[in-house]
Write a protein that holds these residues in place. Structure first.
Motif, PDB file in Angstrom:
ATOM      1  N   LEU A 187       0.818  -1.205   0.000  1.00  0.00           N
ATOM      2  CA  LEU A 187       0.000   0.000   0.000  1.00  0.00           C
ATOM      3  C   LEU A 187       0.858   1.264   0.000  1.00  0.00           C
ATOM      4  O   LEU A 187       0.502   2.265  -0.620  1.00  0.00           O
ATOM      5  CB  LEU A 187      -0.957   0.016   1.192  1.00  0.00           C
ATOM      6  CG  LEU A 187      -1.952   1.188   1.175  1.00  0.00           C
ATOM      7  CD1 LEU A 187      -2.821   1.161  -0.076  1.00  0.00           C
ATOM      8  CD2 LEU A 187      -2.817   1.219   2.423  1.00  0.00           C
ATOM      9  N   LYS A 188       1.999   1.214   0.681  1.00  0.00           N
ATOM     10  CA  LYS A 188       2.895   2.376   0.719  1.00  0.00           C
ATOM     11  C   LYS A 188       3.338   2.759  -0.696  1.00  0.00           C
ATOM     12  O   LYS A 188       3.638   3.916  -0.968  1.00  0.00           O
ATOM     13  CB  LYS A 188       4.125   2.040   1.577  1.00  0.00           C
ATOM     14  CG  LYS A 188       4.964   3.231   2.018  1.00  0.00           C
ATOM     15  CD  LYS A 188       4.463   3.799   3.323  1.00  0.00           C
ATOM     16  CE  LYS A 188       5.444   4.676   4.056  1.00  0.00           C
ATOM     17  NZ  LYS A 188       6.060   5.757   3.308  1.00  0.00           N
ATOM     18  N   GLU A 189       3.348   1.785  -1.608  1.00  0.00           N
ATOM     19  CA  GLU A 189       3.718   2.027  -3.006  1.00  0.00           C
ATOM     20  C   GLU A 189       2.497   2.292  -3.879  1.00  0.00           C
ATOM     21  O   GLU A 189       2.596   2.353  -5.103  1.00  0.00           O
ATOM     22  CB  GLU A 189       4.491   0.820  -3.563  1.00  0.00           C
ATOM     23  CG  GLU A 189       5.766   0.485  -2.816  1.00  0.00           C
ATOM     24  CD  GLU A 189       6.867   1.507  -3.041  1.00  0.00           C
ATOM     25  OE1 GLU A 189       6.825   2.200  -4.085  1.00  0.00           O
ATOM     26  OE2 GLU A 189       7.762   1.621  -2.178  1.00  0.00           O
ATOM     27  N   VAL A 212      -0.694   1.360   7.311  1.00  0.00           N
ATOM     28  CA  VAL A 212      -0.287   2.615   6.668  1.00  0.00           C
ATOM     29  C   VAL A 212      -1.402   3.635   6.841  1.00  0.00           C
ATOM     30  O   VAL A 212      -2.582   3.298   6.681  1.00  0.00           O
ATOM     31  CB  VAL A 212      -0.026   2.408   5.157  1.00  0.00           C
ATOM     32  CG1 VAL A 212       0.298   3.729   4.478  1.00  0.00           C
ATOM     33  CG2 VAL A 212       1.110   1.423   4.933  1.00  0.00           C
ATOM     34  N   ARG A 213      -1.042   4.859   7.166  1.00  0.00           N
ATOM     35  CA  ARG A 213      -2.041   5.932   7.226  1.00  0.00           C
ATOM     36  C   ARG A 213      -1.532   7.140   6.448  1.00  0.00           C
ATOM     37  O   ARG A 213      -0.336   7.295   6.231  1.00  0.00           O
ATOM     38  CB  ARG A 213      -2.350   6.313   8.672  1.00  0.00           C
ATOM     39  CG  ARG A 213      -1.195   6.901   9.445  1.00  0.00           C
ATOM     40  CD  ARG A 213      -1.600   7.189  10.894  1.00  0.00           C
ATOM     41  NE  ARG A 213      -0.421   7.460  11.702  1.00  0.00           N
ATOM     42  CZ  ARG A 213      -0.277   7.099  12.975  1.00  0.00           C
ATOM     43  NH1 ARG A 213      -1.251   6.446  13.586  1.00  0.00           N
ATOM     44  NH2 ARG A 213       0.825   7.385  13.636  1.00  0.00           N
ATOM     45  N   GLU A 220       2.606   7.105   6.090  1.00  0.00           N
ATOM     46  CA  GLU A 220       3.545   6.653   7.119  1.00  0.00           C
ATOM     47  C   GLU A 220       3.046   5.333   7.682  1.00  0.00           C
ATOM     48  O   GLU A 220       1.855   5.043   7.688  1.00  0.00           O
ATOM     49  CB  GLU A 220       3.690   7.694   8.235  1.00  0.00           C
ATOM     50  CG  GLU A 220       2.419   7.943   9.042  1.00  0.00           C
ATOM     51  CD  GLU A 220       2.588   8.997  10.123  1.00  0.00           C
ATOM     52  OE1 GLU A 220       3.590   9.730  10.079  1.00  0.00           O
ATOM     53  OE2 GLU A 220       1.707   9.080  11.006  1.00  0.00           O
ATOM     54  N   TYR A 221       3.982   4.529   8.164  1.00  0.00           N
ATOM     55  CA  TYR A 221       3.616   3.273   8.795  1.00  0.00           C
ATOM     56  C   TYR A 221       3.049   3.528  10.186  1.00  0.00           C
ATOM     57  O   TYR A 221       3.409   4.505  10.863  1.00  0.00           O
ATOM     58  CB  TYR A 221       4.837   2.351   8.907  1.00  0.00           C
ATOM     59  CG  TYR A 221       5.355   1.856   7.576  1.00  0.00           C
ATOM     60  CD1 TYR A 221       4.526   1.169   6.692  1.00  0.00           C
ATOM     61  CD2 TYR A 221       6.685   2.060   7.206  1.00  0.00           C
ATOM     62  CE1 TYR A 221       4.999   0.705   5.478  1.00  0.00           C
ATOM     63  CE2 TYR A 221       7.179   1.601   5.990  1.00  0.00           C
ATOM     64  CZ  TYR A 221       6.327   0.923   5.130  1.00  0.00           C
ATOM     65  OH  TYR A 221       6.801   0.468   3.923  1.00  0.00           O
ATOM     66  N   CYS A 222       2.163   2.644  10.621  1.00  0.00           N
ATOM     67  CA  CYS A 222       1.576   2.764  11.951  1.00  0.00           C
ATOM     68  C   CYS A 222       1.206   1.366  12.442  1.00  0.00           C
ATOM     69  O   CYS A 222       1.462   0.364  11.759  1.00  0.00           O
ATOM     70  CB  CYS A 222       0.351   3.681  11.929  1.00  0.00           C
ATOM     71  SG  CYS A 222      -0.968   3.141  10.799  1.00  0.00           S
ATOM     72  N   ALA A 223       0.625   1.303  13.628  1.00  0.00           N
ATOM     73  CA  ALA A 223       0.257   0.011  14.207  1.00  0.00           C
ATOM     74  C   ALA A 223      -0.834  -0.663  13.385  1.00  0.00           C
ATOM     75  O   ALA A 223      -1.681   0.001  12.766  1.00  0.00           O
ATOM     76  CB  ALA A 223      -0.204   0.201  15.648  1.00  0.00           C
ATOM     77  N   PHE A 224      -0.826  -1.974  13.386  1.00  0.00           N
ATOM     78  CA  PHE A 224      -1.849  -2.759  12.692  1.00  0.00           C
ATOM     79  C   PHE A 224      -3.236  -2.345  13.201  1.00  0.00           C
ATOM     80  O   PHE A 224      -3.482  -2.322  14.403  1.00  0.00           O
ATOM     81  CB  PHE A 224      -1.619  -4.252  12.953  1.00  0.00           C
ATOM     82  CG  PHE A 224      -2.620  -5.141  12.279  1.00  0.00           C
ATOM     83  CD1 PHE A 224      -2.369  -5.652  11.010  1.00  0.00           C
ATOM     84  CD2 PHE A 224      -3.822  -5.459  12.892  1.00  0.00           C
ATOM     85  CE1 PHE A 224      -3.287  -6.467  10.378  1.00  0.00           C
ATOM     86  CE2 PHE A 224      -4.760  -6.273  12.263  1.00  0.00           C
ATOM     87  CZ  PHE A 224      -4.488  -6.775  11.003  1.00  0.00           C
ATOM     88  N   GLY A 225      -4.124  -2.021  12.252  1.00  0.00           N
ATOM     89  CA  GLY A 225      -5.482  -1.630  12.623  1.00  0.00           C
ATOM     90  C   GLY A 225      -5.656  -0.146  12.868  1.00  0.00           C
ATOM     91  O   GLY A 225      -6.781   0.314  13.071  1.00  0.00           O
ATOM     92  N   GLU A 226      -4.569   0.619  12.852  1.00  0.00           N
ATOM     93  CA  GLU A 226      -4.664   2.056  13.085  1.00  0.00           C
ATOM     94  C   GLU A 226      -4.522   2.860  11.798  1.00  0.00           C
ATOM     95  O   GLU A 226      -4.419   4.088  11.831  1.00  0.00           O
ATOM     96  CB  GLU A 226      -3.587   2.498  14.094  1.00  0.00           C
ATOM     97  CG  GLU A 226      -3.812   1.937  15.489  1.00  0.00           C
ATOM     98  CD  GLU A 226      -2.754   2.369  16.500  1.00  0.00           C
ATOM     99  OE1 GLU A 226      -1.845   3.133  16.134  1.00  0.00           O
ATOM    100  OE2 GLU A 226      -2.848   1.928  17.657  1.00  0.00           O
ATOM    101  N   GLY A 227      -4.520   2.179  10.653  1.00  0.00           N
ATOM    102  CA  GLY A 227      -4.328   2.848   9.372  1.00  0.00           C
ATOM    103  C   GLY A 227      -5.483   2.634   8.429  1.00  0.00           C
ATOM    104  O   GLY A 227      -6.629   2.449   8.835  1.00  0.00           O
ATOM    105  N   GLU A 228      -5.167   2.622   7.138  1.00  0.00           N
ATOM    106  CA  GLU A 228      -6.180   2.653   6.084  1.00  0.00           C
ATOM    107  C   GLU A 228      -6.500   1.283   5.487  1.00  0.00           C
ATOM    108  O   GLU A 228      -7.449   1.158   4.727  1.00  0.00           O
ATOM    109  CB  GLU A 228      -5.692   3.573   4.947  1.00  0.00           C
ATOM    110  CG  GLU A 228      -5.286   4.964   5.395  1.00  0.00           C
ATOM    111  CD  GLU A 228      -6.441   5.770   5.958  1.00  0.00           C
ATOM    112  OE1 GLU A 228      -7.595   5.518   5.544  1.00  0.00           O
ATOM    113  OE2 GLU A 228      -6.188   6.635   6.818  1.00  0.00           O
ATOM    114  N   ILE A 249       4.450  -9.396  13.861  1.00  0.00           N
ATOM    115  CA  ILE A 249       4.092  -7.999  14.104  1.00  0.00           C
ATOM    116  C   ILE A 249       5.319  -7.129  13.855  1.00  0.00           C
ATOM    117  O   ILE A 249       6.369  -7.335  14.467  1.00  0.00           O
ATOM    118  CB  ILE A 249       3.621  -7.784  15.557  1.00  0.00           C
ATOM    119  CG1 ILE A 249       2.490  -8.756  15.928  1.00  0.00           C
ATOM    120  CG2 ILE A 249       3.224  -6.324  15.788  1.00  0.00           C
ATOM    121  CD1 ILE A 249       1.217  -8.543  15.179  1.00  0.00           C
ATOM    122  N   GLU A 250       5.170  -6.139  12.959  1.00  0.00           N
ATOM    123  CA  GLU A 250       6.290  -5.244  12.666  1.00  0.00           C
ATOM    124  C   GLU A 250       5.851  -3.792  12.888  1.00  0.00           C
ATOM    125  O   GLU A 250       5.354  -3.130  11.977  1.00  0.00           O
ATOM    126  CB  GLU A 250       6.795  -5.426  11.232  1.00  0.00           C
ATOM    127  CG  GLU A 250       8.053  -4.599  10.974  1.00  0.00           C
ATOM    128  CD  GLU A 250       8.609  -4.770   9.577  1.00  0.00           C
ATOM    129  OE1 GLU A 250       9.832  -4.893   9.440  1.00  0.00           O
ATOM    130  OE2 GLU A 250       7.809  -4.777   8.621  1.00  0.00           O
TER     131      GLU A 250
END
Length: 276
Positions: A187-189, A212-213, A220-228, A249-250
């Protein structure tokens, strides 16, 4: 519908977010979250973990820390470049990955996470493809001897999308070589991670989970479930395929890595339960 439950899912902790911590502290923090499987960085940019020039004695020290703290090293997060043009440089990179396999064997790890490389960023010519197949087959055959998997991470460049990643791995004959599926990296790409997964699904042997949010006009990267990312179709696709590898988990931000990793684990565990 998959009948997988959380007792069968193998969770692990990625090492990158913990790169600024000494290994014993990192292992303790992972154990405190209830994560018993961990990665270790082996990279010149992560001196507090292991360097790619590390000695067997240094590797054995990591193994003793893991035993003492009660975690298992399941993956070596390494760095390589199989796109180098010069043949001697390429051979050196192959030998480097073989050394990573030796380190994994010494730690009883199951996976070595590697890359295609970034000397060539986008143009997957037949020459580059042949070079990649040559290197991955040699490294894969070496890993296969020890029952260790190589997992190529999709990380932009030549692995920018599912089609191109599949084109690379479908020509690799070694059964030890697969793909580390990282949906957020797709998704970042600007690539739909579910569509990408459908191209690479037969080869996925490891996975990284973050989100990713959109922020300040970029991502930017973020915690799993806190993005888009819309997660449930992705999780269901992977579960229904029979995937039995690690769900690692990364969370990458060092300042609150424990918070981010813990929250990601809770969210991933809940969503896996919901889709299964």
């Amino acid at each position: 519908m998959s009948n997988t439950n959380n007792n069968q899912v193998k969770f692990a902790c990625a090492a990158w977010g913990y790169r600024e911590l000494e290994i014993p502290e990192y292992f303790r923090l992972a154990a405190n979250l209830g994560i018993e499987s961990v990665e270790v960085n082996v990279d010149p940019t992560t001196p507090k973990h292991l360097l790619d020039s590390c000695s067997d004695e240094e590797v054995d020290r990591v193994a003793s820390w893991a035993d003492e703290i009660g975690v298992r090293v399941v993956c070596i997060a390494a760095n390589n470049d199989f796109t180098l043009m010069d043949k001697s440089d390429l051979e050196e990179q192959i030998q480097k990955v073989q050394r990573f396999v030796d380190i994994a064997k010494r730690l009883n790890a199951e996976v070595v996470r590697i890359f295609t490389g970034d000397s060539v960023s986008e143009n997957l010519s037949s020459e580059v493809l042949n070079r990649l197949h040559y290197a991955f087959n040699l490294a894969g055959d070496y890993a296969q001897e020890y029952g260790i998997k190589l997992a190529i991470e999709n990380h932009g460049g030549l692995t920018v999308n599912g089609q191109q990643t599949a084109k690379i791995v479908e020509g690799i004959k070694s059964p030890a070589v697969g793909v580390n599926f990282d949906p957020a990296n797709f998704l970042k790409e600007g690539v739909d991670p579910l569509m990408a997964l459908r191209y690479i699904l037969p080869w996925v042997n490891y996975s990284h989970w973050k989100d990713v949010r959109w922020s300040n006009g970029g991502t930017e990267y973020c915690a799993f479930g806190e993005g888009e990312i819309v997660w449930k179709p992705i999780l269901k696709e992977l579960l229904d395929s029979g995937y039995q590898g690690y769900w690692t988990i990364e969370y990458e931000t060092v300042e609150d890595v424990q918070r981010g990793t813990g929250d990601s684990l809770v969210c991933l565990r809940r969503m896996l339960q919901e889709v299964s």
